[in-house]
Design a protein around this motif. Structure first.
Motif, PDB file in Angstrom:
ATOM      1  N   LEU A 355      97.533  51.935   2.124  1.00  0.00           N
ATOM      2  CA  LEU A 355      96.519  51.786   1.084  1.00  0.00           C
ATOM      3  C   LEU A 355      96.907  52.637  -0.115  1.00  0.00           C
ATOM      4  O   LEU A 355      97.422  53.751   0.048  1.00  0.00           O
ATOM      5  CB  LEU A 355      95.143  52.236   1.590  1.00  0.00           C
ATOM      6  N   TYR A 356      96.649  52.090  -1.306  1.00  0.00           N
ATOM      7  CA  TYR A 356      96.902  52.850  -2.531  1.00  0.00           C
ATOM      8  C   TYR A 356      95.581  52.945  -3.293  1.00  0.00           C
ATOM      9  O   TYR A 356      95.119  51.986  -3.890  1.00  0.00           O
ATOM     10  CB  TYR A 356      97.961  52.147  -3.383  1.00  0.00           C
ATOM     11  N   HIS A 357      94.971  54.126  -3.186  1.00  0.00           N
ATOM     12  CA  HIS A 357      93.701  54.372  -3.876  1.00  0.00           C
ATOM     13  C   HIS A 357      93.984  54.801  -5.315  1.00  0.00           C
ATOM     14  O   HIS A 357      95.009  55.428  -5.581  1.00  0.00           O
ATOM     15  CB  HIS A 357      92.916  55.484  -3.162  1.00  0.00           C
ATOM     16  N   PRO A 358      93.100  54.514  -6.270  1.00  0.00           N
ATOM     17  CA  PRO A 358      91.822  53.807  -6.143  1.00  0.00           C
ATOM     18  C   PRO A 358      91.955  52.299  -6.312  1.00  0.00           C
ATOM     19  O   PRO A 358      90.946  51.600  -6.306  1.00  0.00           O
ATOM     20  CB  PRO A 358      91.011  54.399  -7.291  1.00  0.00           C
ATOM     21  N   PHE A 359      93.188  51.813  -6.483  1.00  0.00           N
ATOM     22  CA  PHE A 359      93.388  50.380  -6.665  1.00  0.00           C
ATOM     23  C   PHE A 359      92.922  49.624  -5.428  1.00  0.00           C
ATOM     24  O   PHE A 359      92.398  48.518  -5.513  1.00  0.00           O
ATOM     25  CB  PHE A 359      94.862  50.092  -6.957  1.00  0.00           C
ATOM     26  N   GLU A 360      93.109  50.252  -4.259  1.00  0.00           N
ATOM     27  CA  GLU A 360      92.589  49.720  -3.008  1.00  0.00           C
ATOM     28  C   GLU A 360      91.522  50.672  -2.482  1.00  0.00           C
ATOM     29  O   GLU A 360      91.585  51.878  -2.672  1.00  0.00           O
ATOM     30  CB  GLU A 360      93.723  49.548  -1.995  1.00  0.00           C
ATOM     31  N   SER A 361      90.578  50.107  -1.788  1.00  0.00           N
ATOM     32  CA  SER A 361      89.371  50.837  -1.394  1.00  0.00           C
ATOM     33  C   SER A 361      89.649  51.929  -0.364  1.00  0.00           C
ATOM     34  O   SER A 361      90.536  51.800   0.493  1.00  0.00           O
ATOM     35  CB  SER A 361      88.351  49.852  -0.835  1.00  0.00           C
ATOM     36  N   PHE A 362      88.835  52.973  -0.437  1.00  0.00           N
ATOM     37  CA  PHE A 362      88.849  54.034   0.566  1.00  0.00           C
ATOM     38  C   PHE A 362      87.999  53.648   1.777  1.00  0.00           C
ATOM     39  O   PHE A 362      88.045  54.308   2.814  1.00  0.00           O
ATOM     40  CB  PHE A 362      88.311  55.331  -0.061  1.00  0.00           C
ATOM     41  N   ALA A 363      87.238  52.557   1.647  1.00  0.00           N
ATOM     42  CA  ALA A 363      86.319  52.145   2.715  1.00  0.00           C
ATOM     43  C   ALA A 363      87.002  51.981   4.071  1.00  0.00           C
ATOM     44  O   ALA A 363      86.419  52.354   5.102  1.00  0.00           O
ATOM     45  CB  ALA A 363      85.591  50.857   2.311  1.00  0.00           C
ATOM     46  N   PRO A 364      88.239  51.428   4.151  1.00  0.00           N
ATOM     47  CA  PRO A 364      88.872  51.315   5.467  1.00  0.00           C
ATOM     48  C   PRO A 364      89.104  52.665   6.155  1.00  0.00           C
ATOM     49  O   PRO A 364      89.110  52.731   7.390  1.00  0.00           O
ATOM     50  CB  PRO A 364      90.206  50.626   5.160  1.00  0.00           C
ATOM     51  N   VAL A 365      89.286  53.721   5.371  1.00  0.00           N
ATOM     52  CA  VAL A 365      89.467  55.049   5.978  1.00  0.00           C
ATOM     53  C   VAL A 365      88.158  55.493   6.623  1.00  0.00           C
ATOM     54  O   VAL A 365      88.138  56.000   7.754  1.00  0.00           O
ATOM     55  CB  VAL A 365      89.927  56.071   4.912  1.00  0.00           C
ATOM     56  N   VAL A 366      87.050  55.270   5.912  1.00  0.00           N
ATOM     57  CA  VAL A 366      85.736  55.592   6.475  1.00  0.00           C
ATOM     58  C   VAL A 366      85.475  54.725   7.704  1.00  0.00           C
ATOM     59  O   VAL A 366      84.986  55.208   8.732  1.00  0.00           O
ATOM     60  CB  VAL A 366      84.631  55.370   5.416  1.00  0.00           C
ATOM     61  N   GLU A 367      85.830  53.442   7.601  1.00  0.00           N
ATOM     62  CA  GLU A 367      85.603  52.513   8.715  1.00  0.00           C
ATOM     63  C   GLU A 367      86.432  52.892   9.935  1.00  0.00           C
ATOM     64  O   GLU A 367      85.997  52.731  11.085  1.00  0.00           O
ATOM     65  CB  GLU A 367      85.939  51.091   8.262  1.00  0.00           C
ATOM     66  N   PHE A 368      87.622  53.418   9.709  1.00  0.00           N
ATOM     67  CA  PHE A 368      88.490  53.879  10.795  1.00  0.00           C
ATOM     68  C   PHE A 368      87.780  54.937  11.642  1.00  0.00           C
ATOM     69  O   PHE A 368      87.735  54.861  12.873  1.00  0.00           O
ATOM     70  CB  PHE A 368      89.778  54.431  10.188  1.00  0.00           C
ATOM     71  N   VAL A 369      87.186  55.915  10.973  1.00  0.00           N
ATOM     72  CA  VAL A 369      86.485  56.981  11.685  1.00  0.00           C
ATOM     73  C   VAL A 369      85.179  56.460  12.277  1.00  0.00           C
ATOM     74  O   VAL A 369      84.790  56.821  13.392  1.00  0.00           O
ATOM     75  CB  VAL A 369      86.228  58.181  10.746  1.00  0.00           C
ATOM     76  N   ARG A 370      84.503  55.583  11.532  1.00  0.00           N
ATOM     77  CA  ARG A 370      83.223  55.034  12.025  1.00  0.00           C
ATOM     78  C   ARG A 370      83.436  54.225  13.302  1.00  0.00           C
ATOM     79  O   ARG A 370      82.695  54.374  14.280  1.00  0.00           O
ATOM     80  CB  ARG A 370      82.585  54.154  10.946  1.00  0.00           C
ATOM     81  N   GLN A 371      84.447  53.341  13.298  1.00  0.00           N
ATOM     82  CA  GLN A 371      84.715  52.543  14.498  1.00  0.00           C
ATOM     83  C   GLN A 371      85.177  53.427  15.651  1.00  0.00           C
ATOM     84  O   GLN A 371      84.839  53.173  16.812  1.00  0.00           O
ATOM     85  CB  GLN A 371      85.754  51.465  14.198  1.00  0.00           C
TER      86      GLN A 371
END
Length: 696
Positions: A355-371
């Motif tokens: 992932l290359y932020h901010p061009f790509e979302s940080f949401a998958p990183v949060v989702e990684f920990v959430r899942q």
């Protein structure tokens, strides 16, 4: 040059081959300020760049200048890389900083305020207030300010008060006697930090507002007489003091780092004075009185024609719903394999994901920990946290995981500068949820960005990792450019597990399969790769180095890059801030180019790429090329092994190297010049092109 002939060798330690690190940092701030003049930048963003340059200068004095002052007291003869004594550095800093501040206020008063006025955004001066505005502001003063302002009349019973770091204050000259018959010549008034520094006026009459603003300092100046009933105000002048704000924690003399940092925080507001800012209209006698009170020489005095804290003008930007004067909004992209509610572990198991932020979302990183927190087959989560934000979704997910009975370990760096208070609160919050919280290694800041999830899959335990160049902070992920890698590579996961074990326990230096780690193998590993490029060049093989970092300061790394240049290696450096290396010196750095990109997003990625005779190696890292990163912090540098992914990073780097609109080139004389596009060239703006590509 024949490198193996001693008679022809150049002494690469000569001071003339280096740029002073402090002056280089000030030069970066000048490049930031240049954005405030750039008419191609939206107007309110230009105001924001002005505020950022002011905030940067505050921190520069709080930390860097304060450190030099302390060093001057211990050993004033200490020389910098470029051969300056500490006092010579302080003199040079004073010259550059005064020039910078003068330019800041010139841009504010002569460029931005008039430009904002053409957009019906007005900063109304006291001599411009209408009768209706005067009446409204007088009522505002009496109702909102007067009850909480506490002036201190100076006499033997009321000594000069302790002045908070970077607070807004006024020194007031008085005539007459007070209620007790005392002649009080002067008083000090401190404006509470809770007060807005810019007040928005309502639309009171035809032709006024809705975007009319008044500085708090103007309001207090106009009505300060209300605080001194029956006395005459001779003068009222704003001032601000900047103090040493670097925390000192003696690692060898503490039993509990948490309590030590907590104790030091209370003293941050009252460190030694390092700078005084005063209203430019203040009488000379009063100025010298303040300098004497704060034990400062005139080289640390700044006379300002406007509010003493420009950074607080950022509040205005938030109050203005003028999207036409701001950068256009964008929604960071999410890779298709990670979109929706897809099982993120299945996606990572297929192949590494970059992932290359901010061009790509940080949401998958949060989702990684959430899942990971919700998945019943996840046994453990380990994570480093340096700066995360007050209400982090990642922290909330970690707490849920701990409450669900998973083994959760978090390494928090309490001493992340200016985030210490938040991190202390974060540590307490996590501990209350039964998270294992450790503070890293005494004497070393933990700056590595790692998250490890241990998941049972049948009879196998598999490590899933996220490694990044930036902090686990969703808000800064919208502002800073950073890479993040997801992988379940067995050797890489084992490396990350070993680093966590090292941080939480004790033992010998561990052997790692793929990671380079400071303070152990990162420095030597980078030198080995530079030397390998030198060897390739000397044998006529393809040799090239591309490095993108925030700072290059370490002297031995610089000398290695000089040797590479001498051997014919093409060296391309993209350095956002400090760079002590001088490119373009004949016989030393002819083959080195240094550029700095200043744009909408703060360039924050750290990438090390080596041609390696056609077997290209690309690493991403949490570390810059500074002594502290290489030897005084725990950092990691991780390989991007997928050819597709490392080619993508090389493509990104190539865009930065071609940028001809937001790039500045460093010259051999130590000065930066903005790249000027010719009429025949197409405009290349790396950040905009990346936005377009990653949203295509």
């Amino acid at each position: 040059m024949l490198l193996n002939e001693a008679d022809d060798a150049i002494d690469l330690q000569k001071s003339e081959f280096y740029i002073n690190r402090e002056l280089s940092l000030l030069a970066f701030n000048k490049r930031v300020l240049a954005q405030a003049r750039d008419t191609s930048v939206p107007l309110l963003e230009r105001l924001n760049y002005l505020c950022i340059s002011s905030s940067n200068l505050d921190e520069f004095y709080e930390v860097r200048v304060a450190s030099l002052i302390q060093m001057a007291e211990i050993d004033p003869k200490t020389l910098s890389q470029d051969g300056l004594t500490i006092n010579e550095q302080l003199d040079a800093i004073a010259t550059d900083a005064h020039q910078l501040v003068s330019e800041q206020y010139q841009i504010l008063n002569d460029v931005l305020i008039p430009a904002l006025a053409t957009e019906n955004i007005h900063f109304v001066r006291r001599n411009e207030w209408t009768t209706a505005q005067h009446a409204w502001l007088e009522n505002y003063f009496n109702e909102e300010l007067l009850p909480i302002l506490t002036p201190v009349g100076l006499d033997s019973a009321h000594p000069f008060p302790r002045i908070l770091n970077k607070s807004l204050n006024f020194i007031i000259s008085l005539l007459g006697k007070d209620a007790f018959g005392r002649n009080r010549g002067q008083a000090i008034l401190q404006a509470p930090r809770s007060l807005a520094r810019v007040v928005q006026l309502p639309a009171l009459e035809t032709g006024s507002g809705p975007y009319d603003f008044v500085f708090l300092s103007s309001i207090i100046h106009a009505f300060v007489g209300e605080l001194f009933n029956g006395m005459t105000i001779k003068g009222c002048y704003q001032f601000r003091v900047t103090r040493n704000s670097d925390l000192f924690v003696d690692d060898d003399a503490i039993d509990d780092l948490f309590l030590a940092v907590q104790g030091e925080l209370a003293m941050r507001n009252y460190g030694d004075e390092v700078r005084l800012e005063v209203d430019a209209h203040c009488p000379e006698e009063t100025i010298y009185y303040l300098l004497d009170r704060f034990n400062l020489l005139s080289d640390r005095l700044f006379l300002v024609d406007g509010p003493v804290n420009l950074a607080r003008m950022q509040d205005v930007i938030a109050l203005l719903p003028r999207s036409d004067l701001k950068f256009s909004e964008f929604k960071p992209a999410i890779p298709s394999q990670m979109a929706g509610k897809k099982d993120i572990f299945v996606a990572i198991k297929r192949h590494d994901i970059l992932l290359y932020h901010p061009f790509e979302s940080f949401a998958p990183v949060v989702e990684f920990v959430r899942q990971a927190a919700l998945a019943p087959d996840v046994l453990a989560i380990k994570q480093t946290l340096y700066r995360t934000g007050a209400d982090s979704p990642i922290v909330n997910a970690l707490i849920k995981a701990a409450r669900a009975g998973k083994e959760v370990t978090v390494v928090i760096e309490l001493r992340a500068r200016f985030d210490e208070k938040d991190n202390i609160g974060l540590a307490a919050k996590l501990q209350e949820a039964a998270v294992h919280v450790v503070y890293g290694v005494v004497g070393y800041k933990t700056h590595a960005k790692m998250c490890l999830v241990l998941k049972r899959e049948g009879a196998e335990l598999r490590n899933y990792v996220h490694l990044g160049t930036g902090n686990y902070h969703p808000k800064t992920a919208l502002l800073y450019t950073d890479y993040g890698l997801f992988s379940c590579d067995k050797a890489l996961g084992e490396d990350v597990r070993r680093v966590f074990a090292q941080l939480t326990s004790m033992g010998k230096v561990i052997k790692l399969n793929k990671l380079l780690q400071s303070p152990f193998t990162l420095y030597s590993g980078l030198l080995e790769k530079i030397d390998r490029e030198i060897d390739h060049a000397q044998h006529g093989k393809p040799a090239k180095i591309i490095i993108k970092v925030n700072a290059i300061v370490d002297e031995l790394i610089i000398q290695a890059l000089y040797r590479a240049s001498q051997a014919g290696v093409q060296v391309k450096l993209i350095v956002r801030g400090m760079c002590c290396l001088k490119p373009g010196i004949k016989g030393v750095s002819d083959n080195i180019e240094v550029r700095s990109i200043i744009g909408r997003f703060l360039e924050h990625t750290r990438v090390y790429a080596f041609a390696n005779n056609g077997n290209q190696e690309v690493y991403a890292s949490s570390a810059d090329l500074m002594n502290r990163n290489l030897f005084q912090r725990v950092e990691i540098c991780f390989p991007i092994e997928s050819k597709k992914l490392h080619n993508r990073i090389l493509h990104d780097l190539d865009l930065y190297l071609q940028d001809n609109t937001q790039a500045w080139l460093l010259h051999a004389d130590g000065n930066y010049h903005r790249v000027q596009k010719t009429d025949a060239e197409p405009a290349i703006q790396a950040q905009n092109l990346l936005l377009q590509e990653l949203h295509a």
